[in-house]
Design an enzyme around this catalytic site. Structure first.
Site, PDB file in Angstrom:
ATOM      1  N   THR A 199       5.256   5.605  -3.970  1.00 32.90           N
ATOM      2  CA  THR A 199       5.067   6.106  -2.608  1.00 32.90           C
ATOM      3  C   THR A 199       5.420   7.583  -2.481  1.00 32.90           C
ATOM      4  O   THR A 199       4.746   8.339  -1.785  1.00 32.90           O
ATOM      5  CB  THR A 199       5.954   5.278  -1.643  1.00 32.90           C
ATOM      6  OG1 THR A 199       5.619   3.917  -1.832  1.00 32.90           O
ATOM      7  CG2 THR A 199       5.748   5.663  -0.209  1.00 32.90           C
ATOM      8  N   THR A 203       9.861   2.900  -6.232  1.00 24.81           N
ATOM      9  CA  THR A 203      11.229   2.399  -6.112  1.00 24.81           C
ATOM     10  C   THR A 203      11.444   1.044  -6.786  1.00 24.81           C
ATOM     11  O   THR A 203      12.570   0.720  -7.163  1.00 24.81           O
ATOM     12  CB  THR A 203      11.638   2.276  -4.627  1.00 24.81           C
ATOM     13  OG1 THR A 203      10.692   1.431  -3.971  1.00 24.81           O
ATOM     14  CG2 THR A 203      11.690   3.622  -3.958  1.00 24.81           C
ATOM     15  N   ASP A 204      10.355   0.264  -6.931  1.00 26.03           N
ATOM     16  CA  ASP A 204      10.541  -1.118  -7.393  1.00 26.03           C
ATOM     17  C   ASP A 204      11.258  -1.218  -8.736  1.00 26.03           C
ATOM     18  O   ASP A 204      12.116  -2.069  -8.925  1.00 26.03           O
ATOM     19  CB  ASP A 204       9.189  -1.844  -7.500  1.00 26.03           C
ATOM     20  CG  ASP A 204       8.623  -2.203  -6.145  1.00 26.03           C
ATOM     21  OD1 ASP A 204       9.261  -1.858  -5.126  1.00 26.03           O
ATOM     22  OD2 ASP A 204       7.543  -2.830  -6.094  1.00 26.03           O
ATOM     23  N   LYS A 214      17.975  -1.842  -6.688  1.00 29.97           N
ATOM     24  CA  LYS A 214      17.267  -1.933  -5.399  1.00 29.97           C
ATOM     25  C   LYS A 214      17.628  -3.274  -4.782  1.00 29.97           C
ATOM     26  O   LYS A 214      17.343  -4.314  -5.363  1.00 29.97           O
ATOM     27  CB  LYS A 214      15.759  -1.808  -5.624  1.00 29.97           C
ATOM     28  CG  LYS A 214      14.953  -1.844  -4.328  1.00 29.97           C
ATOM     29  CD  LYS A 214      13.466  -1.574  -4.561  1.00 29.97           C
ATOM     30  CE  LYS A 214      12.719  -1.666  -3.247  1.00 29.97           C
ATOM     31  NZ  LYS A 214      11.289  -1.347  -3.369  1.00 29.97           N
TER      32      LYS A 214
END
Ligand code: GLU
Length: 417
Positions: free
Chosen positions: A87, A163-164, A240
Protein backbone atom coordinates in the site's frame (compact mmCIF):
# COMPACT_ATOMS: atom_id res chain seq x y z
CA UNK A 1 -19.20 0.36 -23.76
CA UNK A 2 -16.22 2.09 -25.21
CA UNK A 3 -13.86 2.75 -22.31
CA UNK A 4 -10.93 1.00 -20.66
CA UNK A 5 -9.79 0.52 -17.10
CA UNK A 6 -7.84 3.61 -16.07
CA UNK A 7 -9.80 6.03 -18.32
CA UNK A 8 -11.45 9.00 -16.68
CA UNK A 9 -15.16 8.58 -17.38
CA UNK A 10 -18.48 10.27 -16.75
CA UNK A 11 -21.38 7.89 -16.07
CA UNK A 12 -24.97 9.16 -16.19
CA UNK A 13 -27.84 7.12 -14.88
CA UNK A 14 -31.37 8.17 -13.92
CA UNK A 15 -30.37 11.84 -13.85
CA UNK A 16 -27.37 11.26 -11.56
CA UNK A 17 -23.82 11.85 -12.79
CA UNK A 18 -20.67 10.14 -11.48
CA UNK A 19 -17.16 11.04 -12.60
CA UNK A 20 -13.97 9.16 -11.84
CA UNK A 21 -11.43 6.58 -12.95
CA UNK A 22 -12.75 3.30 -14.37
CA UNK A 23 -11.59 0.46 -12.13
CA UNK A 24 -11.44 -3.32 -12.73
CA UNK A 25 -14.83 -4.98 -12.21
CA UNK A 26 -15.66 -8.63 -11.69
CA UNK A 27 -19.41 -8.17 -11.20
CA UNK A 28 -20.45 -6.62 -14.51
CA UNK A 29 -21.05 -3.28 -12.75
CA UNK A 30 -19.14 -0.19 -13.82
CA UNK A 31 -16.78 0.62 -10.93
CA UNK A 32 -15.30 4.10 -10.76
CA UNK A 33 -12.96 5.64 -8.23
CA UNK A 34 -14.19 9.16 -7.56
CA UNK A 35 -11.99 12.10 -6.57
CA UNK A 36 -13.18 11.66 -2.96
CA UNK A 37 -11.34 8.33 -2.96
CA UNK A 38 -14.56 6.33 -2.67
CA UNK A 39 -15.58 3.79 -5.29
CA UNK A 40 -19.03 3.81 -6.93
CA UNK A 41 -20.54 0.68 -8.53
CA UNK A 42 -23.15 1.40 -11.21
CA UNK A 43 -25.37 -1.13 -12.98
CA UNK A 44 -24.65 -0.53 -16.72
CA UNK A 45 -28.36 -1.09 -17.61
CA UNK A 46 -29.63 2.30 -18.80
CA UNK A 47 -26.37 4.10 -18.04
CA UNK A 48 -24.42 6.22 -20.54
CA UNK A 49 -20.67 6.47 -20.29
CA UNK A 50 -18.49 9.16 -21.85
CA UNK A 51 -14.72 9.10 -21.74
CA UNK A 52 -13.44 12.41 -20.31
CA UNK A 53 -9.75 11.55 -20.76
CA UNK A 54 -8.01 8.42 -22.00
CA UNK A 55 -5.68 6.66 -19.56
CA UNK A 56 -2.64 7.18 -21.85
CA UNK A 57 -3.27 10.95 -22.13
CA UNK A 58 -3.62 11.24 -18.36
CA UNK A 59 -0.37 9.39 -17.77
CA UNK A 60 1.47 11.62 -20.25
CA UNK A 61 0.27 14.82 -18.58
CA UNK A 62 0.98 13.46 -15.09
CA UNK A 63 4.55 12.66 -16.17
CA UNK A 64 5.01 16.13 -17.65
CA UNK A 65 3.65 17.76 -14.48
CA UNK A 66 5.90 15.64 -12.27
CA UNK A 67 9.08 16.30 -14.22
CA UNK A 68 10.37 18.98 -11.88
CA UNK A 69 12.97 17.00 -9.99
CA UNK A 70 13.63 17.73 -6.36
CA UNK A 71 16.95 19.59 -6.04
CA UNK A 72 19.39 18.00 -3.54
CA UNK A 73 20.04 20.24 -0.52
CA UNK A 74 23.61 20.80 0.73
CA UNK A 75 24.54 19.24 4.07
CA UNK A 76 21.62 16.80 4.31
CA UNK A 77 22.31 13.06 4.69
CA UNK A 78 21.67 10.67 1.80
CA UNK A 79 18.82 8.21 2.17
CA UNK A 80 17.93 5.53 -0.32
CA UNK A 81 14.31 4.36 -0.58
CA UNK A 82 13.93 0.83 -1.91
CA UNK A 83 10.39 -0.10 -2.73
CA UNK A 84 9.01 -3.61 -2.80
CA UNK A 85 5.31 -2.71 -3.23
CA UNK A 86 2.33 -2.82 -0.90
CA UNK A 87 0.00 0.00 0.00
CA UNK A 88 2.76 2.48 0.85
CA UNK A 89 4.21 2.27 -2.65
CA UNK A 90 0.93 2.99 -4.44
CA UNK A 91 0.87 6.41 -5.94
CA UNK A 92 -2.27 8.45 -5.67
CA UNK A 93 -2.83 11.17 -8.21
CA UNK A 94 -5.05 13.62 -6.35
CA UNK A 95 -5.91 15.38 -9.61
CA UNK A 96 -7.49 12.28 -11.09
CA UNK A 97 -8.10 10.08 -8.06
CA UNK A 98 -6.22 7.25 -9.77
CA UNK A 99 -4.20 4.76 -7.76
CA UNK A 100 -1.16 3.53 -9.65
CA UNK A 101 1.67 1.34 -8.57
CA UNK A 102 4.38 3.33 -10.33
CA UNK A 103 7.07 4.42 -7.96
CA UNK A 104 10.13 6.61 -7.89
CA UNK A 105 11.74 8.62 -5.10
CA UNK A 106 10.44 11.74 -6.84
CA UNK A 107 6.89 10.37 -6.72
CA UNK A 108 7.19 9.95 -2.96
CA UNK A 109 8.84 13.33 -2.48
CA UNK A 110 6.15 15.08 -4.48
CA UNK A 111 3.47 13.35 -2.43
CA UNK A 112 5.25 14.02 0.90
CA UNK A 113 7.33 17.20 0.45
CA UNK A 114 8.21 17.34 4.19
CA UNK A 115 10.71 14.54 3.48
CA UNK A 116 12.96 16.91 1.53
CA UNK A 117 13.76 18.76 4.77
CA UNK A 118 15.12 15.55 6.34
CA UNK A 119 17.45 14.09 3.70
CA UNK A 120 18.36 13.92 0.05
CA UNK A 121 16.62 10.88 -1.36
CA UNK A 122 17.19 8.49 -4.20
CA UNK A 123 14.93 5.58 -4.92
CA UNK A 124 14.61 2.26 -6.66
CA UNK A 125 11.68 -0.06 -7.16
CA UNK A 126 13.09 -3.51 -6.40
CA UNK A 127 9.68 -5.20 -6.69
CA UNK A 128 6.14 -4.17 -7.09
CA UNK A 129 4.33 -6.92 -5.28
CA UNK A 130 1.91 -7.45 -2.47
CA UNK A 131 3.97 -8.75 0.40
CA UNK A 132 2.12 -12.07 0.57
CA UNK A 133 4.09 -12.85 -2.61
CA UNK A 134 7.48 -12.32 -0.92
CA UNK A 135 9.82 -15.28 -0.69
CA UNK A 136 13.33 -16.16 0.44
CA UNK A 137 14.87 -15.40 -3.00
CA UNK A 138 13.39 -11.92 -2.87
CA UNK A 139 14.75 -11.29 0.64
CA UNK A 140 18.17 -12.17 -0.72
CA UNK A 141 17.86 -9.81 -3.70
CA UNK A 142 16.56 -7.08 -1.42
CA UNK A 143 19.45 -7.58 1.01
CA UNK A 144 21.93 -7.34 -1.89
CA UNK A 145 20.29 -4.13 -3.11
CA UNK A 146 20.43 -2.62 0.39
CA UNK A 147 24.13 -3.47 0.74
CA UNK A 148 24.80 -1.96 -2.70
CA UNK A 149 23.14 1.31 -1.67
CA UNK A 150 25.18 1.43 1.56
CA UNK A 151 28.39 0.78 -0.41
CA UNK A 152 27.40 3.64 -2.71
CA UNK A 153 27.28 6.03 0.24
CA UNK A 154 23.72 5.92 1.59
CA UNK A 155 23.58 7.18 5.19
CA UNK A 156 20.34 5.31 5.75
CA UNK A 157 17.95 2.99 3.94
CA UNK A 158 14.17 2.96 3.87
CA UNK A 159 12.46 -0.18 2.61
CA UNK A 160 8.84 0.47 1.59
CA UNK A 161 7.01 -2.83 2.07
CA UNK A 162 3.51 -4.30 2.32
CA UNK A 163 2.57 -4.69 5.95
CA UNK A 164 1.34 -8.29 5.88
CA UNK A 165 4.76 -9.94 5.83
CA UNK A 166 6.98 -6.99 6.68
CA UNK A 167 8.14 -8.64 9.90
CA UNK A 168 9.49 -11.69 8.02
CA UNK A 169 11.45 -9.54 5.53
CA UNK A 170 12.76 -7.24 8.26
CA UNK A 171 13.89 -10.21 10.38
CA UNK A 172 15.51 -11.82 7.31
CA UNK A 173 17.52 -8.68 6.51
CA UNK A 174 18.42 -8.32 10.16
CA UNK A 175 20.08 -11.77 10.14
CA UNK A 176 21.63 -11.29 6.68
CA UNK A 177 23.27 -7.88 7.08
CA UNK A 178 25.76 -6.41 9.53
CA UNK A 179 24.93 -2.77 9.00
CA UNK A 180 26.75 0.45 9.89
CA UNK A 181 23.64 2.55 9.03
CA UNK A 182 19.90 2.38 9.83
CA UNK A 183 17.77 0.08 7.65
CA UNK A 184 14.14 1.05 8.23
CA UNK A 185 11.09 -0.88 7.03
CA UNK A 186 7.92 1.14 6.61
CA UNK A 187 4.45 0.43 5.29
CA UNK A 188 0.97 1.74 5.51
CA UNK A 189 -2.27 0.18 6.61
CA UNK A 190 -4.46 2.65 4.73
CA UNK A 191 -3.75 3.98 1.25
CA UNK A 192 -3.07 7.65 0.58
CA UNK A 193 -6.54 8.22 -0.94
CA UNK A 194 -8.18 7.64 2.46
CA UNK A 195 -8.55 10.50 4.89
CA UNK A 196 -7.10 8.35 7.71
CA UNK A 197 -4.07 7.26 5.69
CA UNK A 198 -0.97 6.57 7.76
CA UNK A 199 1.31 6.70 4.77
CA UNK A 200 2.81 10.22 5.10
CA UNK A 201 3.33 10.10 8.87
CA UNK A 202 4.93 6.65 8.76
CA UNK A 203 7.23 7.73 5.90
CA UNK A 204 8.30 10.93 7.71
CA UNK A 205 9.01 9.03 10.95
CA UNK A 206 10.91 6.35 8.98
CA UNK A 207 13.04 9.08 7.38
CA UNK A 208 13.86 10.46 10.84
CA UNK A 209 15.04 7.01 11.94
CA UNK A 210 16.98 6.51 8.68
CA UNK A 211 19.12 9.56 9.49
CA UNK A 212 19.41 8.70 13.20
CA UNK A 213 22.07 6.84 15.15
CA UNK A 214 20.08 3.57 15.30
CA UNK A 215 22.10 1.32 13.00
CA UNK A 216 19.82 -1.69 13.12
CA UNK A 217 17.04 -3.15 11.00
CA UNK A 218 13.84 -1.65 12.37
CA UNK A 219 10.14 -1.37 11.54
CA UNK A 220 8.73 2.14 11.97
CA UNK A 221 4.94 2.43 12.08
CA UNK A 222 2.16 4.31 13.92
CA UNK A 223 2.40 3.78 17.65
CA UNK A 224 -1.16 4.62 18.63
CA UNK A 225 -4.45 5.31 16.93
CA UNK A 226 -3.64 9.04 17.14
CA UNK A 227 -1.04 10.82 15.02
CA UNK A 228 1.27 11.55 17.99
CA UNK A 229 4.18 9.17 17.50
CA UNK A 230 5.61 6.20 15.64
CA UNK A 231 7.26 3.22 17.33
CA UNK A 232 10.72 2.07 16.34
CA UNK A 233 10.47 -1.72 16.55
CA UNK A 234 13.43 -4.06 16.48
CA UNK A 235 13.08 -6.29 13.38
CA UNK A 236 13.35 -9.53 15.36
CA UNK A 237 10.75 -8.59 17.99
CA UNK A 238 7.91 -7.13 15.93
CA UNK A 239 4.62 -8.54 14.73
CA UNK A 240 1.54 -7.30 12.87
CA UNK A 241 -1.21 -7.75 15.46
CA UNK A 242 -4.26 -6.22 13.79
CA UNK A 243 -5.72 -6.48 10.31
CA UNK A 244 -6.59 -2.83 9.82
CA UNK A 245 -5.63 -0.55 12.71
CA UNK A 246 -2.86 1.94 12.04
CA UNK A 247 -1.11 0.87 15.26
CA UNK A 248 -1.14 -2.77 14.16
CA UNK A 249 2.59 -3.33 14.73
CA UNK A 250 3.66 -4.28 18.23
CA UNK A 251 6.92 -5.30 19.80
CA UNK A 252 6.42 -8.67 21.50
CA UNK A 253 8.46 -9.74 24.55
CA UNK A 254 10.24 -6.41 24.31
CA UNK A 255 9.57 -2.70 24.35
CA UNK A 256 10.18 -0.89 21.06
CA UNK A 257 13.72 0.51 20.77
CA UNK A 258 12.12 3.95 20.92
CA UNK A 259 9.65 6.42 19.45
CA UNK A 260 9.57 9.27 16.95
CA UNK A 261 7.52 12.24 18.10
CA UNK A 262 5.65 13.27 14.93
CA UNK A 263 5.25 16.96 15.77
CA UNK A 264 8.87 17.63 16.81
CA UNK A 265 10.60 14.85 14.88
CA UNK A 266 12.53 13.99 18.03
CA UNK A 267 13.60 10.41 18.72
CA UNK A 268 13.53 9.00 22.25
CA UNK A 269 14.98 5.58 23.02
CA UNK A 270 14.46 3.25 25.96
CA UNK A 271 16.50 0.20 24.92
CA UNK A 272 20.17 0.06 24.06
CA UNK A 273 20.88 -0.38 20.36
CA UNK A 274 23.73 -0.70 17.88
CA UNK A 275 25.01 2.74 16.97
CA UNK A 276 25.95 4.14 13.56
CA UNK A 277 29.32 2.85 12.28
CA UNK A 278 29.70 0.44 15.21
CA UNK A 279 29.56 -2.49 12.76
CA UNK A 280 31.31 -3.02 9.46
CA UNK A 281 29.10 -3.70 6.49
CA UNK A 282 28.83 -7.37 5.61
CA UNK A 283 26.32 -9.58 3.88
CA UNK A 284 25.58 -13.19 4.82
CA UNK A 285 22.88 -13.79 2.26
CA UNK A 286 22.67 -17.60 1.99
CA UNK A 287 19.33 -18.98 3.11
CA UNK A 288 17.83 -22.46 3.20
CA UNK A 289 14.25 -21.93 2.00
CA UNK A 290 13.11 -25.48 2.72
CA UNK A 291 12.12 -24.85 6.31
CA UNK A 292 8.62 -25.07 7.75
CA UNK A 293 6.59 -23.46 10.50
CA UNK A 294 4.03 -25.98 11.75
CA UNK A 295 1.20 -25.10 14.10
CA UNK A 296 0.16 -27.84 16.52
CA UNK A 297 -3.57 -28.00 17.24
CA UNK A 298 -5.38 -30.37 19.66
CA UNK A 299 -5.99 -33.75 18.05
CA UNK A 300 -3.98 -32.95 14.93
CA UNK A 301 -2.21 -35.90 13.37
CA UNK A 302 1.53 -36.33 13.80
CA UNK A 303 1.51 -37.17 10.06
CA UNK A 304 1.67 -33.41 9.56
CA UNK A 305 5.17 -33.36 11.00
CA UNK A 306 5.97 -36.62 9.22
CA UNK A 307 5.10 -34.99 5.90
CA UNK A 308 7.81 -32.33 6.28
CA UNK A 309 10.43 -34.91 7.29
CA UNK A 310 9.64 -37.13 4.31
CA UNK A 311 9.41 -34.19 1.91
CA UNK A 312 13.05 -33.32 2.61
CA UNK A 313 12.58 -30.23 4.75
CA UNK A 314 15.84 -29.15 6.35
CA UNK A 315 14.51 -27.44 9.47
CA UNK A 316 11.19 -27.32 11.33
CA UNK A 317 9.75 -24.75 13.74
CA UNK A 318 6.78 -25.92 15.78
CA UNK A 319 4.26 -23.47 17.13
CA UNK A 320 3.28 -25.42 20.21
CA UNK A 321 0.82 -24.66 22.99
CA UNK A 322 1.54 -22.77 26.22
CA UNK A 323 5.07 -23.24 27.51
CA UNK A 324 5.93 -25.17 24.32
CA UNK A 325 3.92 -28.38 24.08
CA UNK A 326 2.60 -30.81 21.50
CA UNK A 327 0.57 -33.96 22.15
CA UNK A 328 2.46 -37.10 23.18
CA UNK A 329 1.97 -38.74 19.79
CA UNK A 330 3.88 -35.94 17.99
CA UNK A 331 7.02 -36.67 20.02
CA UNK A 332 8.27 -39.73 18.06
CA UNK A 333 8.11 -37.60 14.89
CA UNK A 334 10.24 -34.92 16.58
CA UNK A 335 12.73 -37.64 17.47
CA UNK A 336 12.66 -38.93 13.89
CA UNK A 337 13.44 -35.41 12.60
CA UNK A 338 16.35 -34.73 14.94
CA UNK A 339 17.83 -38.21 14.40
CA UNK A 340 17.84 -37.34 10.67
CA UNK A 341 19.70 -34.12 11.56
CA UNK A 342 16.70 -31.88 10.90
CA UNK A 343 16.73 -29.25 13.67
CA UNK A 344 13.41 -28.67 15.43
CA UNK A 345 12.69 -25.46 17.39
CA UNK A 346 9.62 -25.25 19.64
CA UNK A 347 7.94 -21.83 19.98
CA UNK A 348 4.61 -20.85 21.51
CA UNK A 349 1.20 -19.91 20.17
CA UNK A 350 0.97 -17.58 23.18
CA UNK A 351 3.60 -15.34 21.51
CA UNK A 352 4.07 -13.52 24.81
CA UNK A 353 6.37 -15.23 27.29
CA UNK A 354 9.08 -17.83 27.11
CA UNK A 355 9.25 -21.52 26.26
CA UNK A 356 9.95 -23.76 29.21
CA UNK A 357 9.81 -27.45 28.43
CA UNK A 358 11.16 -28.47 31.81
CA UNK A 359 7.92 -28.11 33.78
CA UNK A 360 5.57 -30.78 32.40
CA UNK A 361 6.28 -34.34 31.25
CA UNK A 362 5.44 -33.69 27.60
CA UNK A 363 7.88 -30.78 27.62
CA UNK A 364 10.66 -32.93 29.08
CA UNK A 365 9.96 -35.61 26.47
CA UNK A 366 10.08 -33.01 23.69
CA UNK A 367 13.54 -31.97 24.92
CA UNK A 368 14.64 -35.61 25.16
CA UNK A 369 13.56 -35.98 21.51
CA UNK A 370 16.14 -33.32 20.65
CA UNK A 371 13.99 -30.23 20.17
CA UNK A 372 15.41 -26.77 20.88
CA UNK A 373 13.49 -24.42 23.18
CA UNK A 374 12.74 -21.29 21.19
CA UNK A 375 13.05 -19.14 24.35
CA UNK A 376 11.05 -15.93 23.82
CA UNK A 377 11.43 -15.91 20.04
CA UNK A 378 8.44 -15.22 17.83
CA UNK A 379 7.58 -18.29 15.72
CA UNK A 380 8.09 -16.35 12.45
CA UNK A 381 11.47 -15.08 13.62
CA UNK A 382 12.50 -18.63 14.61
CA UNK A 383 11.58 -19.74 11.07
CA UNK A 384 13.64 -16.99 9.42
CA UNK A 385 16.54 -17.69 11.82
CA UNK A 386 16.33 -21.39 10.90
CA UNK A 387 16.50 -20.51 7.15
CA UNK A 388 19.45 -18.20 7.71
CA UNK A 389 21.36 -20.54 10.04
CA UNK A 390 20.98 -23.54 7.73
CA UNK A 391 22.00 -21.32 4.80
CA UNK A 392 25.23 -20.47 6.63
CA UNK A 393 26.13 -23.71 8.40
CA UNK A 394 25.99 -27.31 7.19
CA UNK A 395 27.04 -29.15 10.34
CA UNK A 396 24.00 -30.12 12.46
CA UNK A 397 25.60 -29.60 15.89
CA UNK A 398 27.05 -26.23 14.90
CA UNK A 399 23.68 -25.17 13.50
CA UNK A 400 21.89 -26.22 16.72
CA UNK A 401 24.45 -24.22 18.65
CA UNK A 402 23.70 -21.07 16.63
CA UNK A 403 19.95 -21.65 16.86
CA UNK A 404 20.22 -21.62 20.66
CA UNK A 405 22.26 -18.40 20.73
CA UNK A 406 21.00 -14.85 20.56
CA UNK A 407 22.24 -13.40 17.25
CA UNK A 408 20.13 -10.25 16.64
CA UNK A 409 18.36 -9.61 19.96
CA UNK A 410 15.73 -12.18 18.94
CA UNK A 411 16.23 -13.87 22.33
CA UNK A 412 16.02 -11.82 25.51
CA UNK A 413 17.82 -13.01 28.57
CA UNK A 414 14.76 -12.57 30.74
CA UNK A 415 11.20 -12.18 29.54
CA UNK A 416 8.94 -9.37 30.55
CA UNK A 417 6.23 -10.42 32.99
N1 GLU B 1 -1.57 -7.33 1.58
C1 GLU B 1 -0.76 -6.34 0.97
C2 GLU B 1 0.68 -6.37 1.45
O1 GLU B 1 1.00 -6.73 2.56
C3 GLU B 1 -1.32 -4.94 1.06
C4 GLU B 1 -1.43 -4.45 2.47
C5 GLU B 1 -0.36 -3.49 2.84
O2 GLU B 1 0.46 -3.01 2.07
O3 GLU B 1 -0.36 -3.18 3.99
O4 GLU B 1 1.51 -6.04 0.66
Amino acid sequence: MDFEEGDRVKVEKAGVEYEGIAMPSTTGHIIIKMVSGYNAGIDPEGATVTVVQKKQDMEASTKAAGKAEVEPKKGLPKVSILSTGGTIASKIDYRTGAVTSQFSADDILQAIPELTEIANFSGKAIYNILSENMKADYWQELAKAVVEEIKNGADGIIVAHGTDTMMYSAAALSFMIDTPVPIVFVGSQRSADRPSSDNAMNAICAAKVAVSDIAEVTVVMHSESSDDKCSIHRATKVRKMHTSRRDAFRSINSEPIGYVDYSTGEISTGLSYTKRNEKELSLMASLEPKCALVKFTPGSSSDILGYFIDAGYKGIVIEGTGLGHVSTDWIPQIERATSQKIPVIVTSQCLNGRICDRVYDTGRDILKAGAIEGEDMLPEVALVKMMWTLGQIQDYDDAVDILKQDIRCEINERSLE
